[in-house]
Write an enzyme that holds these catalytic residues in place. Structure first.
Site, PDB file in Angstrom:
ATOM      1  CD  GLN A  19      -4.725  10.838   3.139  1.00 61.93           C
ATOM      2  OE1 GLN A  19      -5.727  10.227   2.757  1.00 61.93           O
ATOM      3  NE2 GLN A  19      -3.656  10.216   3.580  1.00 61.93           N
TER       4      GLN A  19
ATOM      5  CB  SER B 129     -12.013   4.489  12.423  1.00 64.70           C
ATOM      6  OG  SER B 129     -11.128   5.487  11.957  1.00 64.70           O
TER       7      SER B 129
ATOM      8  CG  HIS C 104      -1.692   1.276   1.398  1.00 69.99           C
ATOM      9  ND1 HIS C 104      -2.745   1.637   0.599  1.00 69.99           N
ATOM     10  CD2 HIS C 104      -1.540   2.298   2.284  1.00 69.99           C
ATOM     11  CE1 HIS C 104      -3.225   2.804   0.978  1.00 69.99           C
ATOM     12  NE2 HIS C 104      -2.510   3.236   2.000  1.00 69.99           N
TER      13      HIS C 104
ATOM     14  CE  LYS D  40      -5.530   8.536   6.370  1.00 68.30           C
ATOM     15  NZ  LYS D  40      -6.092   7.244   5.962  1.00 68.30           N
TER      16      LYS D  40
ATOM     17  CE1 TYR E 256       1.706  14.447   2.185  1.00 68.90           C
ATOM     18  CE2 TYR E 256       0.034  15.418   0.764  1.00 68.90           C
ATOM     19  CZ  TYR E 256       1.300  14.897   0.934  1.00 68.90           C
ATOM     20  OH  TYR E 256       2.155  14.810  -0.123  1.00 68.90           O
TER      21      TYR E 256
END
Length: 433
Positions: free
Chosen positions: A246, A263, A140, A259, A250
């Site tokens: 993001q 979750s 990833h 984020k 970021y």
């Protein structure tokens, strides 16, 4: 490094008198995960999943069915006290439960304390004091890095230090709670200035969650050789991400509003003891990669520190459900694509004296495999939104739309042992408010 050992609770020949437990795809007697549930008309309390039933641990403690040493931890509607128990005490409780559910003579006293899982509500298993998310899925990290830095996808620190950030514990929710599309700042490439509005690039991230058991005092470290003793169990984790937010926010401090809006986790804690048969060697580092620094290196961890878990992601759109179509599998891949083990994550987190507490949650970061059919996010699957996915209805997806339901699943497998599952980790996208 001392990992839980394989014992009679993992015996593939062990069967249960609980109807539907033998051969259950997720919760056979060899699993016995803990969770917090509410029976119909009742308050939240601790339970154990077996087959399609949930065993009421609070009631068992009140009626004297539990060992005295274990009864005290089930007075509150969280598993924090259970997670804080020494590993030996958690193991003793698991062995006791396994014997209870396999001994027909225990059925008359035990069966009344079983509830149909379909009739119960599931909650967060613990009060999560702190949540940190890591970035240990190397495929990833490489895939995402390649989108922005084609010639140098991994930054120099990646192979020396487990990269992570402190997330938002208050917005973690159990499976089934809808995700409201977040609003925030984004800067379209063609715009001169940012705009505020609902995310247009909402994504999922396929992760494992690591539940902390015994903690460490502020200022003390967790040596890598002891790190396994501080892990109570595992779950599935979907770290929803607004990729457009993001990309804009970021730099220089990393993820924030992209984020922290929600979750999702699977509500069952698959214990470290249940995972004993599914420990495998950590894949060797590629030739030329640096040796981890001594505080992150343990030979036993390299020999047994990875996990044999198969992970899957399925998507269902509103139109698919209306037409009675099954969910579409987006990806399937192994959990051993982690560049750093769970134990290295724990040791690094506490290496500066940070105090970990029972019920803290650590995320692995997105776990993608080496091929496109095993990628763990839409950002990877669609090449940053350039190559859309075609659903069975003919609909196309670059990122998630309102009404889409995303489901993560996981099964731990090993030759000669009964497979165990993690339960559901799903949520539907609701429109922005």
């Amino acid at each position: 490094m001392s990992f839980p050992r394989i014992d009679e609770t993992h015996d593939p020949a062990r069967s249960s008198w609980v109807e539907g437990a033998d051969g259950h795809p997720a919760f056979p007697i060899q699993n016995l995960p803990y969770g917090i549930f509410s029976p119909p008309g009742g308050a939240a309390r601790a339970g154990v999943a077996i087959g399609e039933r949930i065993f009421d641990l609070r009631a068992a403690a009140q009626t004297g069915l539990l060992p005295a040493a274990a009864s005290a931890v089930f007075g509150e509607p969280t598993l924090n006290a259970l997670m804080a128990l020494p590993a030996a005490d958690r193991l003793a409780l698991r062995r006791w439960l396994s014997a209870l559910f396999s001994d027909e003579a225990q059925r008359p006293a035990t069966e009344p304390l079983l509830h149909r899982a379909a009739d119960c509500a599931l909650h967060l298993p613990a009060t999560i004091g702190d949540y940190s998310d890591f970035y240990v899925g190397i495929h990833h990290a490489t895939n995402i890095g390649r989108l922005f830095r084609p010639d140098n996808p991994l930054l120099p620190n990646y192979k020396y230090v487990p990269i992570g950030y402190h997330g938002r514990a208050s917005s973690i929710r159990p499976s089934g709670v809808p995700v409201v599309r977040p609003r925030g700042q984004r800067k379209p490439p063609e715009a001169d200035a940012p705009v505020v509005g609902p995310s247009q690039r909402l994504d999922y991230e396929l992760e494992l969650g690591i539940w902390i058991g015994a903690g460490n005092a502020l200022g003390e470290t967790v040596p890598i050789a002891d790190a396994a003793d501080h892990i109570a169990g595992f779950c599935l984790l979907n770290d929803w991400s607004a990729r457009d937010f993001q990309a804009w926010e970021y730099v220089p401090l990393g993820p924030f509003l992209a984020k922290n809006f929600q979750s999702t986790i699977s509500p069952w804690v698959v214990t470290a003891e249940a995972m004993a048969p599914f420990r495998i060697a950590q894949p060797p580092r590629p030739q030329g990669d640096p040796q981890p620094l001594p505080y992150l290196w343990d030979e036993a961890d390299q020999a047994q520190g990875a996990l044999a878990i198969d992970l899957e992601v399925h998507l269902s759109s509103a139109k698919m459900r209306a037409e009675a179509m099954p969910p579409m599998r987006l990806s399937r891949g192994p959990a051993f694509s982690m560049y750093w083990t769970a134990q290295q994550i724990v040791a690094h987190h506490a290496s500066n004296g940070c105090n970990l507490n029972p019920g803290d949650l650590l995320g692995t970061g997105t776990l993608s495999g080496p091929t496109p059919d095993s990628f763990g996010s839409l950002m990877e699957l669609t090449g940053g939104g350039q190559a859309k996915i075609v659903l069975p209805t003919g609909e196309e997806r670059a990122f998630l739309e309102d009404g889409d339901e995303l489901a993560l699943s996981a099964v731990a497998r090993a030759d000669g042992y009964v497979s165990i599952g993690f339960g559901e980790c799903r949520a539907m996208i609701a429109p922005a408010r």
